[in-house]
Enzyme design. Structure first.
Site, PDB file in Angstrom:
ATOM      1  N   MET A  85       0.844  -1.197   0.000  1.00  0.00           N
ATOM      2  CA  MET A  85       0.000   0.000   0.000  1.00  0.00           C
ATOM      3  C   MET A  85       0.883   1.253   0.000  1.00  0.00           C
ATOM      4  O   MET A  85       0.432   2.344   0.333  1.00  0.00           O
ATOM      5  CB  MET A  85      -0.931   0.003   1.220  1.00  0.00           C
ATOM      6  N   GLY A  86       2.153   1.092  -0.367  1.00  0.00           N
ATOM      7  CA  GLY A  86       3.045   2.245  -0.487  1.00  0.00           C
ATOM      8  C   GLY A  86       3.608   2.703   0.837  1.00  0.00           C
ATOM      9  O   GLY A  86       3.541   2.005   1.844  1.00  0.00           O
ATOM     10  N   TYR A  87       4.193   3.922   0.828  1.00  0.00           N
ATOM     11  CA  TYR A  87       4.941   4.467   1.960  1.00  0.00           C
ATOM     12  C   TYR A  87       6.007   3.446   2.352  1.00  0.00           C
ATOM     13  O   TYR A  87       6.099   3.008   3.496  1.00  0.00           O
ATOM     14  CB  TYR A  87       4.012   4.810   3.128  1.00  0.00           C
ATOM     15  N   LEU A  88       6.804   3.085   1.355  1.00  0.00           N
ATOM     16  CA  LEU A  88       7.706   1.942   1.471  1.00  0.00           C
ATOM     17  C   LEU A  88       8.790   2.172   2.520  1.00  0.00           C
ATOM     18  O   LEU A  88       9.369   3.251   2.603  1.00  0.00           O
ATOM     19  CB  LEU A  88       8.358   1.665   0.115  1.00  0.00           C
ATOM     20  N   HIS A 101       9.425  -3.458   3.325  1.00  0.00           N
ATOM     21  CA  HIS A 101       8.982  -3.672   1.936  1.00  0.00           C
ATOM     22  C   HIS A 101      10.186  -3.934   1.022  1.00  0.00           C
ATOM     23  O   HIS A 101      10.146  -4.796   0.153  1.00  0.00           O
ATOM     24  CB  HIS A 101       8.279  -2.424   1.390  1.00  0.00           C
ATOM     25  N   GLY A 112       5.328  -9.793   4.137  1.00  0.00           N
ATOM     26  CA  GLY A 112       6.081  -9.710   5.386  1.00  0.00           C
ATOM     27  C   GLY A 112       5.374 -10.486   6.491  1.00  0.00           C
ATOM     28  O   GLY A 112       4.154 -10.403   6.645  1.00  0.00           O
ATOM     29  N   LYS A 146       5.376  -9.767   9.453  1.00  0.00           N
ATOM     30  CA  LYS A 146       4.859  -8.843  10.483  1.00  0.00           C
ATOM     31  C   LYS A 146       3.340  -8.962  10.543  1.00  0.00           C
ATOM     32  O   LYS A 146       2.746  -8.967  11.613  1.00  0.00           O
ATOM     33  CB  LYS A 146       5.271  -7.406  10.123  1.00  0.00           C
TER      34      LYS A 146
HETATM   35  O1  PAF Z   1      -0.040  -5.579   3.650  1.00  0.00           O
HETATM   36  C1  PAF Z   1      -0.472  -4.715   2.855  1.00  0.00           C
HETATM   37  O2  PAF Z   1       0.195  -3.730   2.558  1.00  0.00           O
HETATM   38  C2  PAF Z   1      -1.859  -4.877   2.272  1.00  0.00           C
HETATM   39  O3  PAF Z   1      -2.730  -5.465   3.176  1.00  0.00           O
HETATM   40  C3  PAF Z   1      -1.876  -5.631   0.925  1.00  0.00           C
HETATM   41  C4  PAF Z   1      -1.403  -7.065   1.076  1.00  0.00           C
HETATM   42  C5  PAF Z   1      -0.973  -4.908  -0.083  1.00  0.00           C
HETATM   43  C6  PAF Z   1      -3.297  -5.656   0.365  1.00  0.00           C
HETATM   44  O4  PAF Z   1      -3.800  -4.379   0.173  1.00  0.00           O
END
Ligand code: PAF
Length: 291
Positions: free
Chosen positions: A30-33, A37, A147, A149
């Site tokens: 969902m970004g904001y890496l 990530h 992950g 987590k």
């Molecule tokens: O873990 C996440 O960032 C989200 O739940 C995912 C797996 C990208 C689904 O939107």
């Protein structure tokens, strides 16, 4: 790195790669890496020919009153770090591209979705399972990296993939932590300095539980009580749950020794201010306890 916003272009790019015999590693985000990530991207790059990552803040997995609008975003920064870490194709769809019509089809994974995060956020895992099913339908056969987590999320995705025979291999990767043990998460950005100082309490509690099991404690209740005491000593932390669970069904266990061939997992969530923090650790059951 090639950035793609449309489903049609994504399918074209991946089909072309497959025609050339490339294997695909997929990192949905969902970004904001953060470094967590990026460790998934690096692992995918080391095991696959082409790395696909997606950035999509999925509205379906946020409940009413949750932080959908406030969810941290930094697309420019994400582009740079994704490219540096080895992403070849970055899929950044709009909400209209992913959900052109109100969603009528959703995926619900019974059982494993229901406790813990599912109890606190009743619509969350149906939202996750639905978007991940859709993303896997777009990616096609691949290895997908998640992950640990979000341990329950991985269990939900694995069960969905198995039940629906989706041709994706789910790879769970170790949690990346800050120096003081706090599990990396985009939501850590919400913590003010005092809350940030309090946040490692969750990992401390889980580590106490892990140590007890390593030393041979076989009653899950004793472990739960000890972990709960650690969190209770931190005034800024409000406990949601701390549990000793079977790592696949995610059911709380009683005697730990029966599960020596399937080491139990310690799961926890606390609220610090308005921020919910999740974490979990694996355990190694001493050989003599498993007999
Ligand atoms: O873990 C996440 O960032 C989200 O739940 C995912 C797996 C990208 C689904 O939107």
């Amino acid at each position: 790195m090639r950035e793609v916003a449309s489903v049609a272009e994504l399918r074209d790019v991946l089909e072309a790669a497959r025609r050339e015999g490339s294997t695909i590693g997929f990192v949905p985000t969902m970004g904001y890496l953060h470094a967590g990530h990026l460790s998934l991207v690096e692992r995918a790059a080391s095991e696959c020919d082409l790395v696909l990552a997606s950035i999509f803040v999925n509205p379906l997995q946020f409940g009413i009153g949750e932080d959908l609008d406030a969810y941290p975003r930094d697309l420019a920064g994400d582009r740079e770090s994704a490219e540096r870490a080895g992403v070849d194709v970055l899929f950044v769809p709009s909400t209209a591209e992913m959900y052109p019509e109100p969603v009528a089809t959703t995926v619900t994974v019974a059982g494993v979705s229901e406790r813990f995060e599912g109890a606190s956020r009743p619509t969350h895992f149906a939202g996750v399972a639905t978007v991940v099913a859709k993303l896997f339908s777009l990616s096609g056969p691949c290895r997908a990296y998640f992950g640990e987590k979000d341990f329950q999320q991985v269990a939900v995705v694995r069960r969905m993939v198995s039940d629906l025979s989706i041709p994706v291999e789910v790879v769970a990767c170790p949690t990346v932590r800050e120096d003081d043990g706090l599990a990396m998460s985009s939501r850590n950005a919400y913590l003010d300095p005092a809350q940030r100082a309090a946040a490692p309490v969750l990992h401390r509690a889980l580590s106490v539980g892990e140590q007890m099991i390593r030393e041979g404690v076989t009653h899950a209740d004793e472990v739960r009580v000890a972990m709960t005491e650690v969190v209770a000593a931190e005034p800024l932390a409000e406990l949601d749950y701390l549990e000793v669970v079977d790592p696949v069904a995610l059911e709380p266990v009683g005697p730990i020794r029966v599960l020596a061939d399937r080491p139990v997992r310690l799961l926890g969530a606390v609220r610090i201010g308005a921020t919910r923090l999740l974490d979990n650790v694996g355990t190694v059951v001493p050989a003599e306890a498993g007999r």
